[in-house]
Design a protein around this motif. Structure first.
Motif, PDB file in Angstrom:
ATOM      1  N   SER A  92      33.167  52.733  42.099  1.00 42.18           N
ATOM      2  CA  SER A  92      33.281  51.276  42.110  1.00 42.18           C
ATOM      3  C   SER A  92      34.107  50.828  40.909  1.00 42.18           C
ATOM      4  N   PHE A  93      34.740  49.681  41.056  1.00 44.23           N
ATOM      5  CA  PHE A  93      35.640  49.171  40.032  1.00 44.23           C
ATOM      6  C   PHE A  93      35.161  47.803  39.572  1.00 44.23           C
ATOM      7  N   THR A  94      35.138  47.620  38.265  1.00 41.84           N
ATOM      8  CA  THR A  94      34.896  46.308  37.681  1.00 41.84           C
ATOM      9  C   THR A  94      36.273  45.712  37.404  1.00 41.84           C
ATOM     10  N   LEU A  95      36.484  44.473  37.848  1.00 40.12           N
ATOM     11  CA  LEU A  95      37.820  43.889  37.784  1.00 40.12           C
ATOM     12  C   LEU A  95      37.907  42.798  36.723  1.00 40.12           C
ATOM     13  N   GLU A  96      38.985  42.846  35.966  1.00 39.13           N
ATOM     14  CA  GLU A  96      39.347  41.760  35.052  1.00 39.13           C
ATOM     15  C   GLU A  96      40.611  41.143  35.642  1.00 39.13           C
ATOM     16  N   VAL A  97      40.543  39.868  35.997  1.00 38.88           N
ATOM     17  CA  VAL A  97      41.616  39.237  36.777  1.00 38.88           C
ATOM     18  C   VAL A  97      42.342  38.180  35.956  1.00 38.88           C
ATOM     19  N   GLU A  98      43.677  38.223  36.022  1.00 41.00           N
ATOM     20  CA  GLU A  98      44.520  37.157  35.478  1.00 41.00           C
ATOM     21  C   GLU A  98      45.348  36.603  36.620  1.00 41.00           C
ATOM     22  N   THR A  99      45.540  35.288  36.639  1.00 41.06           N
ATOM     23  CA  THR A  99      46.299  34.662  37.721  1.00 41.06           C
ATOM     24  C   THR A  99      47.511  33.932  37.160  1.00 41.06           C
ATOM     25  N   PHE A 100      48.567  33.908  37.978  1.00 45.22           N
ATOM     26  CA  PHE A 100      49.806  33.214  37.608  1.00 45.22           C
ATOM     27  C   PHE A 100      50.382  32.532  38.842  1.00 45.22           C
ATOM     28  N   SER A 101      50.804  31.281  38.693  1.00 45.24           N
ATOM     29  CA  SER A 101      51.469  30.587  39.799  1.00 45.24           C
ATOM     30  C   SER A 101      52.990  30.717  39.681  1.00 45.24           C
ATOM     31  N   SER A 102      53.463  31.250  38.566  1.00 39.38           N
ATOM     32  CA  SER A 102      54.891  31.456  38.358  1.00 39.38           C
ATOM     33  C   SER A 102      55.182  32.948  38.205  1.00 39.38           C
ATOM     34  N   PRO A 103      56.026  33.516  39.073  1.00 39.72           N
ATOM     35  CA  PRO A 103      56.343  34.937  38.931  1.00 39.72           C
ATOM     36  C   PRO A 103      57.072  35.247  37.622  1.00 39.72           C
ATOM     37  N   ALA A 104      57.879  34.312  37.127  1.00 40.95           N
ATOM     38  CA  ALA A 104      58.589  34.543  35.859  1.00 40.95           C
ATOM     39  C   ALA A 104      57.591  34.649  34.703  1.00 40.95           C
ATOM     40  N   ALA A 105      56.604  33.765  34.679  1.00 38.37           N
ATOM     41  CA  ALA A 105      55.568  33.826  33.634  1.00 38.37           C
ATOM     42  C   ALA A 105      54.738  35.100  33.776  1.00 38.37           C
TER      43      ALA A 105
ATOM     44  N   MET B 201      36.976  49.259  33.433  1.00 31.30           N
ATOM     45  CA  MET B 201      37.480  47.928  33.734  1.00 31.30           C
ATOM     46  C   MET B 201      38.919  48.058  34.222  1.00 31.30           C
ATOM     47  N   SER B 202      39.201  47.556  35.386  1.00 28.02           N
ATOM     48  CA  SER B 202      40.548  47.582  35.949  1.00 28.02           C
ATOM     49  C   SER B 202      41.149  46.192  35.828  1.00 28.02           C
ATOM     50  N   ARG B 203      42.359  46.147  35.287  1.00 28.43           N
ATOM     51  CA  ARG B 203      43.035  44.863  35.096  1.00 28.43           C
ATOM     52  C   ARG B 203      43.908  44.569  36.313  1.00 28.43           C
ATOM     53  N   VAL B 204      43.713  43.366  36.872  1.00 22.62           N
ATOM     54  CA  VAL B 204      44.418  42.948  38.088  1.00 22.62           C
ATOM     55  C   VAL B 204      45.159  41.648  37.803  1.00 22.62           C
ATOM     56  N   MET B 205      46.426  41.595  38.208  1.00 23.43           N
ATOM     57  CA  MET B 205      47.205  40.360  38.102  1.00 23.43           C
ATOM     58  C   MET B 205      47.455  39.816  39.510  1.00 23.43           C
ATOM     59  N   LEU B 206      47.095  38.537  39.727  1.00 24.13           N
ATOM     60  CA  LEU B 206      47.329  37.861  40.995  1.00 24.13           C
ATOM     61  C   LEU B 206      48.447  36.850  40.802  1.00 24.13           C
ATOM     62  N   VAL B 207      49.453  36.865  41.684  1.00 25.66           N
ATOM     63  CA  VAL B 207      50.576  35.937  41.576  1.00 25.66           C
ATOM     64  C   VAL B 207      50.780  35.253  42.925  1.00 25.66           C
ATOM     65  N   ASP B 208      50.664  33.923  42.920  1.00 28.47           N
ATOM     66  CA  ASP B 208      50.896  33.117  44.126  1.00 28.47           C
ATOM     67  C   ASP B 208      51.260  31.718  43.662  1.00 28.47           C
ATOM     68  N   ASP B 209      52.215  31.092  44.329  1.00 26.03           N
ATOM     69  CA  ASP B 209      52.628  29.748  43.916  1.00 26.03           C
ATOM     70  C   ASP B 209      51.622  28.681  44.317  1.00 26.03           C
ATOM     71  N   GLU B 210      50.638  29.005  45.139  1.00 20.33           N
ATOM     72  CA  GLU B 210      49.616  28.050  45.553  1.00 20.33           C
ATOM     73  C   GLU B 210      48.348  28.266  44.722  1.00 20.33           C
ATOM     74  N   GLU B 211      48.002  27.244  43.933  1.00 22.33           N
ATOM     75  CA  GLU B 211      46.823  27.335  43.064  1.00 22.33           C
ATOM     76  C   GLU B 211      45.541  27.548  43.860  1.00 22.33           C
ATOM     77  N   SER B 212      45.455  26.942  45.058  1.00 22.25           N
ATOM     78  CA  SER B 212      44.230  27.087  45.861  1.00 22.25           C
ATOM     79  C   SER B 212      44.031  28.541  46.306  1.00 22.25           C
ATOM     80  N   ILE B 213      45.131  29.217  46.604  1.00 22.97           N
ATOM     81  CA  ILE B 213      45.043  30.643  46.975  1.00 22.97           C
ATOM     82  C   ILE B 213      44.587  31.462  45.777  1.00 22.97           C
TER      83      ILE B 213
END
Length: 184
Positions: free
Chosen positions: A32-45, A1-13
């Motif tokens: 092949s990689f199985t992904l566990e994704v966390e998203t953040f709209s704030s870079p500080a958070a 399981m590969s942990r991925v963090m996505l950061v973008d200020d646009e929630e739709s993205i």
């Protein structure tokens, strides 16, 4: 399981990226990689989260109101230097690209709107490259241990520190309890 963090200020993205990473295969060659994704709209958070949890890959937007993607990934690099780093941007700014490569050592600069196949390929390549880099480090450590340059304890401490930053600096009391106050 590969942990991925996505950061973008646009929630739709973030929603679109999260949906893509959930359904599209992430593979390169025979890996092949199985992904566990966390998203953040704030870079500080997101940076605060990176202080406490290890991630294999960080994908950041370039232009965000709090801090730009280069500044965010620079902070991430200090916390988790072995993690792969990608920047997504709708702006083809050559100066931003040069800054991202020189200051942060990003793996890829991907334009918005992205091509799903190219994005998933870039993610798979970055994760495969990271795995290879860590494997090479392990092999080099084994050679150093055989040559007497490093002890097995020092190698294990490095491995644990990579998994849980700060774990080797824990202050343990006489009763093997964790001490919040340094015991000296």
């Amino acid at each position: 399981m590969s942990r991925v963090m996505l950061v973008d200020d646009e929630e739709s993205i973030l929603s679109a990226l999260k949906r893509l990473l959930r359904v599209a295969p992430c593979a390169i060659a025979n890996k092949s990689f199985t992904l566990e994704v966390e998203t953040f709209s704030s870079p500080a958070a997101a940076l605060e989260r990176a202080h406490h949890e290890a991630f294999d890959l960080f994908v950041s937007d370039y232009r965000m109101p709090e801090m730009d993607g280069v500044e965010f990934l620079k902070g991430v690099k200090e916390l988790q230097p072995d993690a792969a780093r990608l920047i997504l941007s709708g702006y083809a700014d050559l100066n931003a690209l040069v800054r991202a490569v020189n200051e942060v050592g990003i793996d890829r600069f991907i334009g918005k709107p992205w091509n799903d196949y190219e994005l998933m390929s870039a993610i798979a390549q970055s994760l495969a490259h990271r795995d290879l880099m860590l494997e090479n480090r392990q092999l080099a450590n084994l050679v150093r241990m055989e040559m007497g340059e490093k002890t097995p304890e020092a190698i294990e401490a490095e491995r644990l520190e990579a998994l849980e930053p700060g774990i080797t600096q824990v202050n343990w009391g006489r009763t093997a309890r964790y001490c919040l106050i340094p015991t000296g």
